[in-house]
Design a protein around this motif. Structure first.
Motif, PDB file in Angstrom:
ATOM      1  N   VAL A 127       0.820  -1.206   0.000  1.00  0.00           N
ATOM      2  CA  VAL A 127       0.000   0.000   0.000  1.00  0.00           C
ATOM      3  C   VAL A 127       0.860   1.265   0.000  1.00  0.00           C
ATOM      4  CG1 VAL A 127      -1.639   1.352   1.377  1.00  0.00           C
ATOM      5  CG2 VAL A 127      -2.021  -1.098   1.033  1.00  0.00           C
ATOM      6  N   LEU A 128       1.958   1.262   0.755  1.00  0.00           N
ATOM      7  CA  LEU A 128       2.771   2.484   0.830  1.00  0.00           C
ATOM      8  C   LEU A 128       3.332   2.859  -0.537  1.00  0.00           C
ATOM      9  CD1 LEU A 128       6.175   2.712   0.891  1.00  0.00           C
ATOM     10  CD2 LEU A 128       5.857   1.156   2.812  1.00  0.00           C
ATOM     11  N   ILE A 129       3.733   1.850  -1.328  1.00  0.00           N
ATOM     12  CA  ILE A 129       4.229   2.151  -2.669  1.00  0.00           C
ATOM     13  C   ILE A 129       3.070   2.593  -3.565  1.00  0.00           C
ATOM     14  CG2 ILE A 129       5.373   1.210  -4.715  1.00  0.00           C
ATOM     15  CD1 ILE A 129       7.236   1.660  -2.333  1.00  0.00           C
ATOM     16  N   GLU A 130       1.896   1.976  -3.397  1.00  0.00           N
ATOM     17  CA  GLU A 130       0.717   2.396  -4.169  1.00  0.00           C
ATOM     18  C   GLU A 130       0.433   3.878  -3.992  1.00  0.00           C
ATOM     19  OE1 GLU A 130      -2.917  -0.413  -4.836  1.00  0.00           O
ATOM     20  OE2 GLU A 130      -2.281  -0.657  -2.751  1.00  0.00           O
ATOM     21  N   VAL A 131       0.301   4.308  -2.731  1.00  0.00           N
ATOM     22  CA  VAL A 131      -0.129   5.694  -2.497  1.00  0.00           C
ATOM     23  C   VAL A 131       0.992   6.681  -2.810  1.00  0.00           C
ATOM     24  CG1 VAL A 131      -1.953   5.068  -0.867  1.00  0.00           C
ATOM     25  CG2 VAL A 131       0.348   5.536   0.003  1.00  0.00           C
ATOM     26  N   TRP A 132       2.221   6.339  -2.480  1.00  0.00           N
ATOM     27  CA  TRP A 132       3.341   7.233  -2.779  1.00  0.00           C
ATOM     28  C   TRP A 132       3.500   7.411  -4.290  1.00  0.00           C
ATOM     29  CZ3 TRP A 132       8.099   5.584  -5.068  1.00  0.00           C
ATOM     30  CH2 TRP A 132       9.062   6.608  -5.198  1.00  0.00           C
ATOM     31  N   ALA A 133       3.422   6.318  -5.042  1.00  0.00           N
ATOM     32  CA  ALA A 133       3.591   6.404  -6.496  1.00  0.00           C
ATOM     33  C   ALA A 133       2.470   7.223  -7.133  1.00  0.00           C
ATOM     34  CB  ALA A 133       3.637   5.000  -7.102  1.00  0.00           C
ATOM     35  N   LYS A 134       1.247   7.060  -6.640  1.00  0.00           N
ATOM     36  CA  LYS A 134       0.149   7.872  -7.164  1.00  0.00           C
ATOM     37  C   LYS A 134       0.409   9.355  -6.904  1.00  0.00           C
ATOM     38  CE  LYS A 134      -3.612   4.470  -6.689  1.00  0.00           C
ATOM     39  NZ  LYS A 134      -4.880   4.167  -5.981  1.00  0.00           N
ATOM     40  N   ALA A 135       0.893   9.671  -5.710  1.00  0.00           N
ATOM     41  CA  ALA A 135       1.160  11.066  -5.366  1.00  0.00           C
ATOM     42  C   ALA A 135       2.276  11.638  -6.237  1.00  0.00           C
ATOM     43  CB  ALA A 135       1.515  11.185  -3.888  1.00  0.00           C
ATOM     44  N   VAL A 136       3.312  10.842  -6.492  1.00  0.00           N
ATOM     45  CA  VAL A 136       4.411  11.297  -7.355  1.00  0.00           C
ATOM     46  C   VAL A 136       3.902  11.564  -8.770  1.00  0.00           C
ATOM     47  CG1 VAL A 136       6.571  10.586  -8.463  1.00  0.00           C
ATOM     48  CG2 VAL A 136       6.247  10.205  -6.011  1.00  0.00           C
ATOM     49  N   GLU A 137       3.098  10.663  -9.297  1.00  0.00           N
ATOM     50  CA  GLU A 137       2.552  10.851 -10.651  1.00  0.00           C
ATOM     51  C   GLU A 137       1.695  12.109 -10.722  1.00  0.00           C
ATOM     52  OE1 GLU A 137       3.155   9.506 -13.423  1.00  0.00           O
ATOM     53  OE2 GLU A 137       3.950   7.499 -13.091  1.00  0.00           O
ATOM     54  N   ARG A 138       0.875  12.334  -9.725  1.00  0.00           N
ATOM     55  CA  ARG A 138      -0.001  13.504  -9.731  1.00  0.00           C
ATOM     56  C   ARG A 138       0.792  14.804  -9.550  1.00  0.00           C
ATOM     57  NH1 ARG A 138      -4.520  10.518  -5.857  1.00  0.00           N
ATOM     58  NH2 ARG A 138      -5.144   8.982  -7.435  1.00  0.00           N
ATOM     59  N   ALA A 139       1.867  14.724  -8.771  1.00  0.00           N
ATOM     60  CA  ALA A 139       2.701  15.904  -8.580  1.00  0.00           C
ATOM     61  C   ALA A 139       3.596  16.157  -9.783  1.00  0.00           C
ATOM     62  CB  ALA A 139       3.559  15.738  -7.328  1.00  0.00           C
ATOM     63  N   GLY A 140       3.895  15.105 -10.532  1.00  0.00           N
ATOM     64  CA  GLY A 140       4.795  15.232 -11.668  1.00  0.00           C
ATOM     65  C   GLY A 140       6.248  15.392 -11.265  1.00  0.00           C
ATOM     66  N   THR A 141       6.562  15.042 -10.024  1.00  0.00           N
ATOM     67  CA  THR A 141       7.909  15.225  -9.491  1.00  0.00           C
ATOM     68  C   THR A 141       8.051  14.380  -8.234  1.00  0.00           C
ATOM     69  OG1 THR A 141       9.465  16.833  -8.556  1.00  0.00           O
ATOM     70  CG2 THR A 141       7.131  17.235  -8.160  1.00  0.00           C
ATOM     71  N   THR A 142       9.302  14.130  -7.811  1.00  0.00           N
ATOM     72  CA  THR A 142       9.544  13.499  -6.513  1.00  0.00           C
ATOM     73  C   THR A 142       9.844  14.538  -5.433  1.00  0.00           C
ATOM     74  OG1 THR A 142      11.899  13.223  -7.049  1.00  0.00           O
ATOM     75  CG2 THR A 142      10.426  11.361  -7.531  1.00  0.00           C
ATOM     76  N   GLU A 143       9.779  15.817  -5.779  1.00  0.00           N
ATOM     77  CA  GLU A 143      10.065  16.885  -4.820  1.00  0.00           C
ATOM     78  C   GLU A 143       9.130  16.761  -3.607  1.00  0.00           C
ATOM     79  OE1 GLU A 143       9.649  20.463  -2.702  1.00  0.00           O
ATOM     80  OE2 GLU A 143       8.136  19.955  -4.210  1.00  0.00           O
ATOM     81  N   THR A 144       9.716  16.842  -2.438  1.00  0.00           N
ATOM     82  CA  THR A 144       9.015  16.479  -1.206  1.00  0.00           C
ATOM     83  C   THR A 144       7.723  17.248  -0.981  1.00  0.00           C
ATOM     84  OG1 THR A 144      11.069  15.787  -0.136  1.00  0.00           O
ATOM     85  CG2 THR A 144       9.240  16.362   1.306  1.00  0.00           C
ATOM     86  N   GLU A 145       7.775  18.571  -1.001  1.00  0.00           N
ATOM     87  CA  GLU A 145       6.584  19.360  -0.684  1.00  0.00           C
ATOM     88  C   GLU A 145       5.446  19.065  -1.653  1.00  0.00           C
ATOM     89  OE1 GLU A 145       6.054  21.211   1.838  1.00  0.00           O
ATOM     90  OE2 GLU A 145       8.017  21.728   2.681  1.00  0.00           O
ATOM     91  N   ALA A 146       5.765  18.894  -2.921  1.00  0.00           N
ATOM     92  CA  ALA A 146       4.730  18.631  -3.918  1.00  0.00           C
ATOM     93  C   ALA A 146       4.084  17.270  -3.697  1.00  0.00           C
ATOM     94  CB  ALA A 146       5.321  18.713  -5.327  1.00  0.00           C
ATOM     95  N   VAL A 147       4.899  16.260  -3.371  1.00  0.00           N
ATOM     96  CA  VAL A 147       4.353  14.915  -3.151  1.00  0.00           C
ATOM     97  C   VAL A 147       3.536  14.868  -1.871  1.00  0.00           C
ATOM     98  CG1 VAL A 147       4.928  12.480  -2.816  1.00  0.00           C
ATOM     99  CG2 VAL A 147       6.215  13.851  -4.469  1.00  0.00           C
TER     100      VAL A 147
END
Length: 403
Positions: free
Chosen positions: A319-339
């Motif tokens: 689950v942690l990879i599921e939600v983190w990866a979705k957040a990264v895709e939606r943010a378009g970046t791995t930058e912390t504040e955006a994710v």
């Protein structure tokens, strides 16, 4: 997928680049790096290993589907050795090697050192499956999350389900005070049980490494009337030892536990065929989960690792990879504040074992659907499912109910 195992090096006095520079560098790299600062050895391995393996299955699936933001996810591994001091070193090791996210040990007490390193360096951390509220904003900072459901929800679930479905009216609380998770489970039970008409007729404490709880067992036996249930808030091996001593004393009333007591791996330590013991689980490792996707995952896990998941703690790792990866895709970046901002927008986000919600106040779940797993004659079976009638309040998550 590249795996790199790196030694847990000592903390450096100064970073070679600023946090902002690290974000920029990671965004322009051709790969995204997940750093696992987790227990590959020691007592916490039993909890970390299934969750970490599941997280790596999720990463493999993402890579096979084209990656994240068009990049392959690479993995770094560092062993905390189930030791808090080693946790600091492991966390720093994966950060120094360029991790975009730090994955920490399942338990707050043991995972906090690595997660704190990530927080200090401006990186997101996810505990593999920690269920104490401090494994988030409250204990680490605004970049820390956990994919699991809070421990207090487990206790509240067993209290409400027991009262409404099994007619439990009186309870005896036995809490292992060695880690905060255990205390949190009992906080939830203490809060919910009176709300559904239950009465707590006694309570006692012990520590996980106590060689005997004979005194506590004697106090239960000397009650004028036996309780309808013993709420045991502990983790193994101490939890298994407590159950063995309770049953050996001839106390046959139902025992409820937290999710840490899921799994077959510890039943031999109890001796004989355990019965009348129930716990809440996020998903079933026993082949009877009502969601067919969970059993599909169990088979995939077995095909990859040669064994089925050993407990329900496998699922939060995925689950942690599921939600983190979705957040990264939606943010378009791995930058912390955006994710983080995208994670905090999630409301009832679908995952393998049920929806997840994160807010800017809580990076955990204070309500969630649990399956009820019960042991009869040494065999586990899902007997029901339950969602508590209201979220556990923040004040209960932090301090419990004082009686």
């Amino acid at each position: 997928m590249r795996y790199a195992t790196i030694p847990a090096v000592a903390l450096t006095a100064l970073m070679t680049a600023s946090t902002g520079a690290a974000w920029a560098a990671n965004d322009t790299d051709d790969e995204i790096i997940v750093g696992f600062a987790t227990a590959k050895s020691g007592v916490l391995q039993a909890y970390d290993q299934p969750a970490e393996r599941s997280a790596k299955i999720a990463i493999e699936e993402i890579n096979q589907s084209g990656g994240l933001l068009g990049k392959q996810i690479q993995i770094l591994d560092a062993d905390t050795k189930s030791d808090r001091n080693e946790g600091v070193k492991a966390g720093q090791a994966v950060v120094d090697e360029g991790a975009d996210i730090v994955v920490a040990t399942c338990d707050y007490d043991y995972g906090a050192p690595a997660a704190s390193v990530a927080q200090e360096e401006g990186l997101i951390s996810f505990f593999l499956c920690a269920e104490d509220v401090k494994a988030g904003i409250e204990g680490i900072g605004p970049y820390a999350f956990s994919p699991s459901i809070l421990a207090a929800v487990q206790g509240a679930t067993m209290a409400e389900w027991g009262a409404k479905e099994r007619g439990i009216k009186t309870g005896y609380v036995l809490v292992d005070t060695s880690i905060d998770y255990n205390k949190s489970v009992c906080y939830g039970f203490d809060w919910m049980f009176p709300k559904v008409g239950g009465e707590i007729i006694g309570r006692d404490t012990f520590r996980n490494d106590d060689p005997s709880i004979a005194t506590q067992v004697t106090r239960i036996k000397n009650l004028p009337q036996p309780p309808d249930v013993i709420m045991l808030c502990s983790h193994n091996p101490g939890g298994a030892a407590a159950i063995k001593q309770i049953r050996a004393a001839g106390i046959d009333v139902p025992i409820y536990g937290g999710s840490t007591n899921d799994g077959n791996y510890w039943l031999d330590a109890v001796g004989g065929e355990l019965s009348n013991f129930a716990v809440p689980v996020q998903g079933s490792i026993y082949g009877d989960d009502p969601n067919p996707k969970v059993e599909e995952f169990n088979k995939k896990f077995e095909a990859k690792y040669g064994v089925r998941p050993s407990s329900q703690y496998a699922y939060p790792g995925y689950v942690l990879i599921e939600v983190w990866a979705k957040a990264v895709e939606r943010a378009g970046t791995t930058e912390t504040e955006a994710v983080v901002a995208e994670l905090e927008k999630m409301r009832e986000e679908p995952t393998l074992v049920g929806p997840r919600t994160f807010t800017d106040e809580l990076h955990h779940q204070n309500i969630g659907r649990y399956l009820i797993a019960e042991v009869t004659g040494g065999d586990w079976k899902i007997v029901d499912e339950w969602t508590i009638s209201e979220p556990v309040p923040m004040e209960i998550l932090f301090s419990g109910v004082q009686n």
